[in-house]
Motif scaffolding. Structure first.
Motif, PDB file in Angstrom:
ATOM      1  N   UNK A 131       0.816  -1.219   0.000  1.00 15.11           N
ATOM      2  CA  UNK A 131       0.000   0.000   0.000  1.00 15.11           C
ATOM      3  C   UNK A 131       0.847   1.266   0.000  1.00 15.11           C
ATOM      4  N   UNK A 132       2.155   1.137   0.301  1.00 12.96           N
ATOM      5  CA  UNK A 132       3.026   2.317   0.314  1.00 12.96           C
ATOM      6  C   UNK A 132       3.827   2.465  -0.974  1.00 12.96           C
ATOM      7  N   UNK A 133       3.612   1.573  -1.919  1.00  8.58           N
ATOM      8  CA  UNK A 133       4.416   1.574  -3.139  1.00  8.58           C
ATOM      9  C   UNK A 133       4.284   2.890  -3.896  1.00  8.58           C
ATOM     10  N   UNK A 134       5.416   3.461  -4.303  1.00 10.86           N
ATOM     11  CA  UNK A 134       5.453   4.706  -5.078  1.00 10.86           C
ATOM     12  C   UNK A 134       6.054   4.508  -6.468  1.00 10.86           C
ATOM     13  N   UNK A 135       6.974   3.556  -6.620  1.00  8.13           N
ATOM     14  CA  UNK A 135       7.694   3.362  -7.891  1.00  8.13           C
ATOM     15  C   UNK A 135       7.787   1.858  -8.161  1.00  8.13           C
ATOM     16  N   UNK A 136       7.147   1.415  -9.250  1.00  7.47           N
ATOM     17  CA  UNK A 136       7.114  -0.018  -9.594  1.00  7.47           C
ATOM     18  C   UNK A 136       7.549  -0.173 -11.042  1.00  7.47           C
ATOM     19  N   UNK A 137       8.403  -1.154 -11.307  1.00  2.75           N
ATOM     20  CA  UNK A 137       8.854  -1.422 -12.676  1.00  2.75           C
ATOM     21  C   UNK A 137       8.742  -2.903 -12.991  1.00  2.75           C
ATOM     22  N   UNK A 138       7.979  -3.202 -14.052  1.00  3.18           N
ATOM     23  CA  UNK A 138       7.912  -4.542 -14.633  1.00  3.18           C
ATOM     24  C   UNK A 138       8.420  -4.493 -16.088  1.00  3.18           C
ATOM     25  N   UNK A 139       9.309  -3.563 -16.396  1.00  6.14           N
ATOM     26  CA  UNK A 139       9.728  -3.326 -17.782  1.00  6.14           C
ATOM     27  C   UNK A 139      10.567  -4.476 -18.322  1.00  6.14           C
ATOM     28  N   UNK A 140      10.580  -4.586 -19.655  1.00 11.18           N
ATOM     29  CA  UNK A 140      11.452  -5.516 -20.393  1.00 11.18           C
ATOM     30  C   UNK A 140      11.255  -6.973 -19.956  1.00 11.18           C
ATOM     31  N   UNK A 148      -5.969   0.477  -5.517  1.00 11.01           N
ATOM     32  CA  UNK A 148      -5.656   0.181  -4.121  1.00 11.01           C
ATOM     33  C   UNK A 148      -4.277   0.717  -3.729  1.00 11.01           C
ATOM     34  N   UNK A 149      -3.464   1.105  -4.718  1.00 17.54           N
ATOM     35  CA  UNK A 149      -2.118   1.636  -4.452  1.00 17.54           C
ATOM     36  C   UNK A 149      -2.189   3.162  -4.520  1.00 17.54           C
ATOM     37  N   UNK A 150      -2.723   3.770  -3.530  1.00 15.85           N
ATOM     38  CA  UNK A 150      -3.026   5.198  -3.574  1.00 15.85           C
ATOM     39  C   UNK A 150      -1.793   6.084  -3.505  1.00 15.85           C
ATOM     40  N   UNK A 151      -0.640   5.538  -3.164  1.00 17.63           N
ATOM     41  CA  UNK A 151       0.572   6.340  -3.105  1.00 17.63           C
ATOM     42  C   UNK A 151       1.466   6.161  -4.331  1.00 17.63           C
TER      43      UNK A 151
END
Length: 1841
Positions: A1753-1762, A1779-1782
């Motif tokens: 719930x605190x996630x700000x930067x997510x990468x699933x690239x490449x 649900x990831x409001x941040x």
């Protein structure tokens, strides 16, 4: 008649008979009138018979035959007449005919003959004979001239034999010299010059080539050999050439004006002795017989002009018309002048591009070999004492380095002169071996001394005695090099110097012809290399040469040139001698030549500069192969082992392409590799080299791998190489690829490799091997215990060799994988021996036979072989044509194969019959747990096995997607599945089953007792099938969920619960039906609802994203009350009429069972009247969660009506009014809700492209209110109203954002006044509103802090450079409450705090009143220069509490540094100084280091990115030791120091025992400095933060071990460690093991970064396990390593225990699908993660990871690239994102997401206000779709940046 007359008469007839055919050719070109004169000499009968012949040639042959049989006198007269009258007759033929014809005799006409005189004018008769004589006279003169020149050239030189001078010759080729070496050549390319021939030099003039270019490096002997050719011609060795003209470009350089061909020949080659008449005859002969002339132009590299080829001449060629010299030579080359003549040009290889387009063949002179050197030396010393001769020759041949030098002929002569001097001086009887020179430079020093010793001297040492002369001579040599001259005119050499150098033999006299034709004398050095050596001596001893000039002259030569390159100077070796003179061994000689005080120090400084230049090149990683070779030559000249280590340390191999290599080159490479003491690779691609070069390879003591790639390398090359390989003890990898190797050569190499037990990799790809040759290589397998791989692809093998390798597989336990792709790739991989010894049970073998179409018999034989292997993990038969019989053979052998993991048949041609055979695997073989078949392109077929899993735990899956299955096929499929009770998942999507097939499948359900999911998507199912499914949902007890989209035509998934789970949990009533994206007609809705009302367990019904008519809605609403178990009805994004929507809303609100409503009425064209009705309905709704009224037609009036009713609505979360065509008035209506509605906590309005209007609610919150206005462009009235609104909520407003608004000055005052009243304001963000400096200053002046702290951010484009500094100064003067003020780029950030009393350190009460409470001032990356800072001086002196000063990323320079030094004494509280930079000046750090001695309070220094000289390093470390409070030092990205400076720096840091943080990111440290750093770290017991990212170090040992082990070992005992960064250190498992020793004691560790290393799974698993002790860990970076499944599994266990973890980066690791599952499971427990990077982790199946992001719930930067993720991941993310409001950033670039997935993401963004960007670059989204989605949602980014 006398006997001699009879012989003469017979001779004339014989000669005519022999020359008949050539004469016929000549006469055929004469006109008919010419032949008529000969007809009249015949009798009438013969004449008439001849005239009647039809063919012109037959008439000529008849004529010749007549005179051949006539009387001798008549025959002579005929020949005389032919010679006098014929044009263009070859001179040799004319001479022979005239010699037998004799003088003209008068014959009295008889009945048949006339006088010759009648037809041959007497004047012509007199002129013809002298013409021939003049030509012969000139030819004789040329012979004498060339012989004299030969004798002059050969003075003091060993005799040259052309038979022993070899040339590597290639005819003009289609293959460009710089093309890729590994490209396979086509047959035409092979025929046209790809293969080089070896010929002798003299054969060049006997070949068919008309224009030949002879290449040779300086000293190869080109000039000598050209004179030798002239001598051989003068001795009649080349009879086909009547004249040979030898010209030298060094002579032609003296001519500035254009020359005619006549002038070129007679003025600059040889004037005719017979005057103008002889000259005219010779010139006429040359013009008419060009094929008999040979032109030799020697030394094009010395020519001042670049030859170009400009096409045709501007006018017809006139031999007496002057032309520019370059154009004259170009005309000869291109046949525009003297077509047919032979031309031979010599030059050095670098100038080949100027001429290669006009030549027929190119030859390159080959150097000496061992035998040639021996013969040359013996001939040189043949007149010496016999003992001396034997001793010198023996020592020469025994000294490897000198012998290698001698492979170049000129250097061979030089070495002989040098050795003659050394041994003669030492005495031939001396038993001790004299000190021999070790470098070429030292050889020339001995030559210089030998020459000087011929002159008398009084003072010793020798050079000091002749200092003046040597200095003059070296200066002259340098001037010649700068002017590209090798010839010096007599007037250029001072008389006194001339007398000296003539006696010494340092200059040779040459004859010159000046431009006006006058003769003169010139002088040259004995060779160009001697001139270059003397020039280098001038550079190293003359103080007139500045350091800048030396830097300019010092550059590496390349051997690659292009036609566009300017013509270069002719210095090849100047830089080599400069490097050689920088060696310590040459220092005594230089000391003798430099005068004045401090000469020794000056010489050492000059030598150090050269070494510094070399060091910068040594660490450069962008040098081409030729420049690397040149660099090795330079380092060999210096004899500096440390430089060699730096070269090797900065590159893993020497990659050499498309150059000619000689033994000298290989010797320099050997020196560097051997001196470095580190394993190194040599990669030769298309490099020409003689076999003698290979003899040098064993002297490279640390060759790790050898690669040879070129068609030039054949069996002969392999034969020689086979004698070398056993002498390379460290060789681990050998590649002989893209070559011409046959079975014969392979056999020899195989026998040699048997003696190399340490070999791990072999590659013989792309050769000409057959099964026999590959078999020879395969026989090596049991003999090489360390073997890891063998590559054998692209050879001429058959399938039989595959069977041979498989037989080896069954008998050799070390083989891990056999891989073939047709015959294109054949690879054999092996297990490490430790794995075999450790656990044989876990060894898995892999067999891949791709693109092999096997017959039934071949498949049977394959299975028999595989059945004998100990354990087969994977069998891959992809790409073949698999008939049903072949698959049946595989099925019959299945249980014998003992496959533990998978069988793959991707991209295979499989019929439906074959498909059914494959589905039977599930029931035939108990171990088969999954069959996946997709017959659409790309075809995917695989069978998974479950060896070792208990039978009761096995669940099976069957996927048959895109197989074109129709209803009849289901009968056979169902038959196969009846006996497969363990089937849990069935996927038959994307077929053609239709409703009929769906019914058959539903009938099978009772047989599938354990089924959990069935996917029947995209099978053309209609609503009739959907209704049928609804009935099955009601009747089938285990069916729990039906997901349908697009009326059954797209998604159709059935989910089931097991009977055991239903019984244990009582879940029989929990059923769900989802029918989304569907247009449901009223009749279908009626049928559907009548079925569903009978479903007692239906809890959820989803009709979202569909289309419903009013009748369908009415029917649904009638049935809803009867659905007693229904808990959730989803009608979001349903297209319906406005009346229908209102009806639905009213009905739902009236329903007593409705507990919460999320209402989205977007794009319904609601008007203001509709909103009034809607508001009235919604007032009755007690549980409204979200209300979406976006994209309607409310306008200002509708919005006003709605917001007026808003206080009466009970909305829990948000109201969305986006895109409703609002003006500034409507925006103000929305803003006013913060005052009218108590629960409103945030209002966001944008009237720009986003058209955003959002109202947020909080039911139980006292956190204050937020307003955000963007692109509203308020007028004065609007600003006045805005000010009123702000005043109304002054006590509650905590955040205010004003961005990109154009504000009129009239209303600014009211707004400004209102801002000062906001007592509760915490954050004020004003960006790009067009405010000027006066407005900002007024605002800052009036603002006061009502709370503990208030943060203000103001961004305007003009806030930069001097304006930024002035603004900071003004703000500080205007507002005493400023606690911190920072300018970053164009934004100023101000923090206000209430003033508190402070005690000044000094001064009176006046000082106290004027002082400021500011603690931080920062000006970062805002283009500030040093002189801008002056306005801060007064302010800084009023900041006694200032603790943090940051001026990073500006260009403050020396002025700025001096400014800081002046203010530092007044900053008594300063703790942190940050001056990060990218400046090249060394002054900044030097000045600051001295100034910091006055700032004793400093705790933290940041000088990242600066250039720090050695002196700066010393001063800085001395300063650090005198700063009692220093705790942190950052020197990342710093450069400029030498090895000595680096050592001083780390030694100084080691004395600062109180340091808590050290950052040396990308620092350049050598071995000694690394050891010193480690010693210092060990004593820093307070150390908490250490950054050694990408530390560049050159140490003994293999890369990745020595670079980190020493400093890592020093960390023992440092228990306070909180942060450690070791990225890019090439750390292997050994380094990790060392780190693991310390981790258990670092219980307070918060950050560890080990990215970009070589950490494997085993070490990674142990590392993660130990990290479990670091319970405070917040940041974990492990990207770009080699972590896979085992490490990921361990992370799945450990990561949930790290409850403080905030950042996790595992990108670019081959984690794979199973590993991602482990990480996914861990995410459930990691709710505090803010950054999760999983870029390129080796799997596209990330749905589970996406789903579990909901827990972060605190996630700000997510990468699933490449990762190649598809729409399934995108859709799952769209469900999770709300649900990831941040979350602020989501990176999905370079995946396989289509427009469908992007659409889902765009929709979800409506519920994600904090999300700033979703990156979708490089996905499967068309440009048009991307533009459409971008217009709809700006936060979707489809670009690379």
């Amino acid at each position: 008649m006398a006997m001699e007359d009879v012989e003469a008469e017979e001779d004339v007839q014989t000669v005519l008979t022999q020359e008949t055919h050539e004469l016929a050719d000549i006469l055929s070109y004469q006109d008919d009138g010419f032949l008529t004169r000969f007809y009249e000499m015949m009798d009438i009968t013969s004449r008439q018979r001849l005239v009647q012949l039809a063919s012109h040639r037959e008439r000529i042959l008849g004529l010749l035959n007549y005179f051949r049989t006539a009387e001798p006198a008549i025959c002579r007269q005929f020949l005389q007449m032919v010679c006098m009258l014929c044009e263009n007759m070859p001179m040799l033929l004319e001479s022979r005919l005239m010699s037998v014809a004799g003088s003209v005799t008068k014959v009295v006409e008889n009945n048949s003959h006339t006088l010759v005189d009648e037809y041959m004018p007497s004047q012509q008769c007199c002129l013809k004979r002298p013409r021939i004589d003049r030509i012969e006279s000139y030819k004789a003169a040329v012979r004498r001239c060339l012989l004299q020149r030969w004798e002059r050239v050969m003075q003091g030189v060993v005799k040259v034999s052309l038979e022993e001078a070899w040339v590597s010759l290639r005819h003009k080729s289609l293959v460009r010299p710089r093309e890729r070496a590994d490209r396979r050549l086509s047959p035409p390319e092979l025929q046209e010059g790809a293969v080089e021939d070896r010929v002798t030099v003299d054969s060049l003039l006997g070949s068919e080539a008309r224009v030949t270019l002879l290449l040779g490096q300086a000293g190869a002997g080109k000039t000598l050999l050209m004179h030798c050719l002239g001598q051989r011609w003068a001795q009649d060795a080349f009879p086909s050439f009547h004249l040979l003209v030898l010209l030298e470009f060094r002579q032609l350089n003296l001519v500035a004006r254009p020359l005619s061909l006549k002038e070129l020949l007679f003025r600059f080659f040889l004037p005719p002795e017979g005057g103008e008449e002889e000259g005219a005859a010779v010139l006429d002969f040359i013009l008419h017989n060009p094929e008999k002339i040979c032109w030799i132009f020697d030394g094009y590299d010395e020519f001042h002009t670049k030859i170009t080829h400009s096409g045709s001449l501007s006018s017809p060629f006139d031999p007496q018309c002057p032309l520019p010299m370059a154009e004259l030579i170009s005309g000869l080359c291109s046949c525009r002048i003297l077509p047919g003549c032979t031309l031979l040009i010599t030059c050095r290889p670098r100038d080949v591009t100027d001429l290669e387009s006009s030549v027929d063949c190119i030859g390159e002179l080959l150097g000496f070999n061992w035998r040639s050197v021996k013969e040359y030396a013996e001939q040189y010393f043949q007149d010496k004492d016999l003992d001396l001769k034997e001793k010198v020759v023996t020592h020469l041949l025994a000294n490897h380095h000198l012998l290698t030098m001698c492979y170049l002929p000129a250097l061979c002569h030089t070495c002989c002169v040098c050795l003659d001097h050394i041994f003669s001086r030492g005495g031939s009887q001396s038993q001790a071996l004299p000190q021999l020179p070790t470098t070429l430079t030292q050889v020339y020093l001995q030559i210089l001394c030998a020459s000087l010793s011929r002159c008398p001297w009084r003072v010793t040492p020798l050079l000091q005695s002749h200092r003046v002369e040597v200095t003059q001579l070296s200066c002259m040599a340098m001037k010649g090099l700068e002017d590209s001259r090798i010839v010096f005119l007599s007037e250029e050499v001072p008389p006194d110097l001339l007398d000296f150098v003539t006696k010494a033999g340092l200059l040779s006299q040459v004859d010159l012809t000046h431009e006006d034709g006058s003769k003169g004398q010139g002088y040259t050095f004995m060779h160009l290399t001697m001139q270059e050596f003397m020039g280098a001596l001038h550079i190293m001893t003359s103080k007139d040469i500045t350091e800048a000039q030396l830097r300019k002259k010092f550059n590496l030569k390349t051997r690659w040139t292009t036609k566009s390159d300017p013509k270069t100077v002719f210095t090849d070796s100047l830089h080599l001698y400069v490097c050689g003179l920088a060696a310590p061994a040459c220092s005594p000689y230089l000391f003798q030549l430099v005068v004045g005080a401090g000469a020794v120090r000056w010489v050492k400084k000059r030598q150090a500069l050269v070494l510094k230049l070399l060091r910068s090149l040594a660490v450069s990683t962008n040098l081409t192969g030729p420049k690397v070779v040149e660099l090795c030559h330079c380092i060999q000249e210096t004899q500096d082992a440390q430089l060699a280590r730096e070269v090797v340390g900065s590159r893993s191999c020497f990659e050499l392409r498309n150059i000619t290599l000689n033994p000298v080159d290989l010797d320099s490479l050997a020196f560097v590799v051997s001196s470095a003491g580190v394993g190194m690779g040599l990669d030769f691609g298309a490099c020409s080299m003689e076999l003698e070069c290979l003899d040098i390879l064993p002297s490279c003591q640390h060759i790790d791998y050898l690669i040879f790639r070129s068609r030039k390398y054949d069996d002969r090359f392999a034969d020689k190489l086979s004698s070398i390989l056993p002498r390379l003890p460290t060789l681990k990898r050998f590649e002989f690829i893209c070559g011409s190797l046959t079975d014969v050569g392979a056999a020899k190499l195989a026998r040699a490799l048997e003696s190399c037990p340490q070999i791990t990799e072999l590659n013989f790809s792309d050769n000409s091997l057959t099964d026999r040759g590959v078999g020879e290589i395969a026989d090596l397998i049991p003999k090489l215990p360390s073997l890891a791989s063998i590559l054998l692809g692209k050879n001429g093998c058959s399938l039989e060799i595959i069977y041979t390798l498989l037989e080896k597989m069954t008998s050799c336990p070390s083989i891990q994988e056999v891989y073939t792709d047709g015959m294109k790739d054949i690879n054999v991989l092996f297990f490490p021996s430790s794995d075999i010894k450790g656990s044989k049970k876990n060894i898995g073998l892999t067999v891949s036979l791709l693109n092999c179409s096997l017959s039934t018999d071949q498949m049977t034989r394959l299975c028999q072989l595989l059945a004998r292997s100990p354990g087969l993990t994977l069998l891959d038969l992809s790409g073949g044509h698999m008939k049903a019989g072949t698959l049946k053979a595989l099925t019959d052998s299945l249980q014998k194969l003992n496959v533990s993991k998978q069988i793959v048949l991707n991209d295979s041609h499989i019929s439906v019959d074959g498909l059914m055979i494959l589905t039977s695997f599930l029931s035939v073989c108990p171990d088969v747990v999954q069959v996946d078949i997709r017959l659409q392109d790309p075809v995917r077929v695989s069978m998974l096995f479950s060896r070792g899993i208990e039978k009761h735990k096995i669940s099976k899956r069957l996927c048959l997607t895109g197989c074109a299955l129709r209803p009849p096929h289901l009968d056979r499929l169902c038959e196969n599945l009846r006996d497969c009770s363990a089937l849990t998942m069935l996927d038959i999507s994307n077929n053609a089953l239709e409703n009929k097939g769906l019914k058959k499948l539903l009938d099978l359900l009772p047989q599938l007792s354990n089924i959990q999911e069935i996917n029947v998507s995209e099978n053309a199912v209609s609503m009739e099938g959907v209704v049928q499914l609804a009935g099955t949902l009601c009747s089938h007890r285990n069916m729990s969920e039906v997901n349908i989209s697009h009326g059954g035509n797209k998604k159709l998934i059935l989910k089931f619960l097991s009977s055991k789970r239903i019984q244990s949990a009582g879940l029989e009533q929990c059923k769900k039906l989802s029918l989304t994206h569907s247009d449901i007609h009223p009749t279908d809705m009626n049928k559907l609802c009548r079925r569903l009302v009978q479903c007692p367990g239906l809890v959820e019904l989803d009709f979202s994203h569909g289309s419903l008519k009013d009748d369908a809605i009415e029917k649904l609403l009638k049935i809803l009350p009867k659905m007693k178990s229904l808990q959730l009805l989803n009608m979001s994004h349903v297209q319906m009429s406005t009346d229908g929507a209102l009806l639905l809303v009213k009905s739902l609100i009236d329903c007593q069972r409705v507990r919460a409503v999320e209402l989205r009425l977007s794009q319904y064209t609601l008007s203001s009247g509709d909103v009034e009705k809607l508001s009235g309905i919604l007032e009755q709704c007690p549980h409204l969660s979200d209300l979406d009224l976006s994209s309607n037609l409310l306008r200002d009036e509708g919005v006003k009506r709605f917001v007026d009713s808003l206080p009466r609505l009970r909305i829990a979360s948000s109201v969305n009014l986006d895109d409703n065509r609002l003006t500034q008035v409507g925006a103000l209506y929305i803003l006013n809700t913060v005052t009218t509605c108590e629960k409103v906590v945030e209002v966001e309005v944008s009237l720009g492209t986003e058209k955003r209007s959002l109202i947020r609610f909080e039911q139980d919150s006292d956190c204050g209110k937020t307003l955000s206005l963007r692109e509203c462009h308020f007028g004065a009235d609007h600003l006045q109203r805005l000010a009123e609104i702000l005043k109304s909520c002054a006590a509650q407003l905590v955040k205010l954002r004003l961005s990109c608004n154009t504000m009129q000055r009239e209303g600014l005052l009211a707004l400004q006044n209102s801002l000062t009243t906001l007592s509760s304001l915490h954050t004020l963000d004003i960006r790009n509103n067009g405010l000027n400096v006066q407005v900002i200053e007024d605002l800052v002046k009036q603002l006061r802090c009502g709370h503990v702290q208030c943060c203000i951010s103001i961004e305007e484009t003009w806030i930069t450079a001097e304006a930024a500094v002035n603004l900071v100064s003004c703000c500080l003067n205007l507002n005493p409450n400023i606690h911190t003020i920072r300018v970053n780029h164009t934004t100023v950030h101000i923090t206000l705090e209430k003033c508190t009393n402070h005690t000044p350190t000094s001064g009176d009460s006046a000082d106290m009143a004027s002082s400021l409470s500011t603690v931080t001032i920062s000006l970062v990356d805002c283009a500030v220069q040093g002189h801008h800072l002056v306005s801060l001086q007064t302010v800084l002196q009023r900041c006694p509490l200032l603790q943090d000063l940051d001026l990073s990323h500006n260009s403050i320079g020396r002025v700025g540094a001096e400014f800081l030094c002046s203010v530092l004494p007044s900053l008594v509280s300063l703790r942190k100084l940050c001056v990060e930079s990218k400046e090249t000046s060394e002054d900044v750090v030097l000045l600051l280091a001295e100034g910091l001695l006055q700032a004793k309070s400093i705790e933290s220094l940041n000088f990242s990115g600066h250039v720090i000289s050695d002196r700066g390093a010393v001063v800085l470390t001395r300063t650090l030791q005198n700063l009692p409070n220093i705790r942190t030092i950052n020197l990342s990205l710093c450069s400029g120091w030498t090895a000595a400076g680096a050592l001083d720096l780390v030694n100084g840091l080691g004395q600062c025992l109180s340091l808590e943080g050290i950052s040396l990111d990308s620092a350049q440290l050598d071995q000694e400095s690394t050891v010193s750093l480690a010693q210092g770290l060990h004593d820093m017991t307070s150390l908490k933060r250490l950054n050694l990212n990408r530390k560049v170090t050159m140490v003994t040992g293999s890369p990745g071990e020595g670079t980190t082990l020493v400093p890592l070992a020093s960390l023992e005992g440092l228990r306070a460690m909180e942060e450690i960064e070791l990225e890019g250190m090439r750390m292997s498992d050994k380094g990790v093991e060392e780190l693991i020793k310390h981790l258990p004691t670092w219980t307070g560790l918060r950050k560890i970064s080990l990215s970009d290393n070589y950490i494997g799974d085993q070490a990674g698993e142990r590392l993660v396990q130990v990290l479990a002790n670091c319970t405070e860990l917040e940041v974990l970076h492990l990207s770009r390593n080699k972590l896979s499944l085992a490490c990921a599994a361990k992370m799945g266990q450990v990561l949930p225990t790290l409850t403080h973890l905030r950042v996790l980066d595992l990108s670019e690791n081959p984690i794979g699908r199973e590993g991602s599952v482990s990480i996914s499971n861990a995410l459930i427990f990691m709710k505090y993660l803010t950054k999760i990077h999983l870029t390129s982790i080796g799997t596209s199946e990330l749905t589970g990871l996406a789903a579990n992001l909901a827990y972060c719930v605190c996630a700000e930067d997510v990468s699933f690239a490449w990762n190649g993720c598809g729409d399934d991941v995108a859709v799952k993310l769209s469900e999770v994102l709300p649900q990831c409001q941040k979350l602020r950033r989501l990176d999905l670039e370079s995946n396989s997401i289509s427009a469908t997935g992007a659409e889902a993401l765009a929709r979800s963004l409506q519920s994600c206000p904090s999300l700033e960007v979703i990156r979708l670059w490089r996905n499967s989204i068309s440009t048009s779709d991307a533009q459409r989605l971008r217009q709809r949602e700006k936060r979707l980014n489809f670009f690379s940046t």
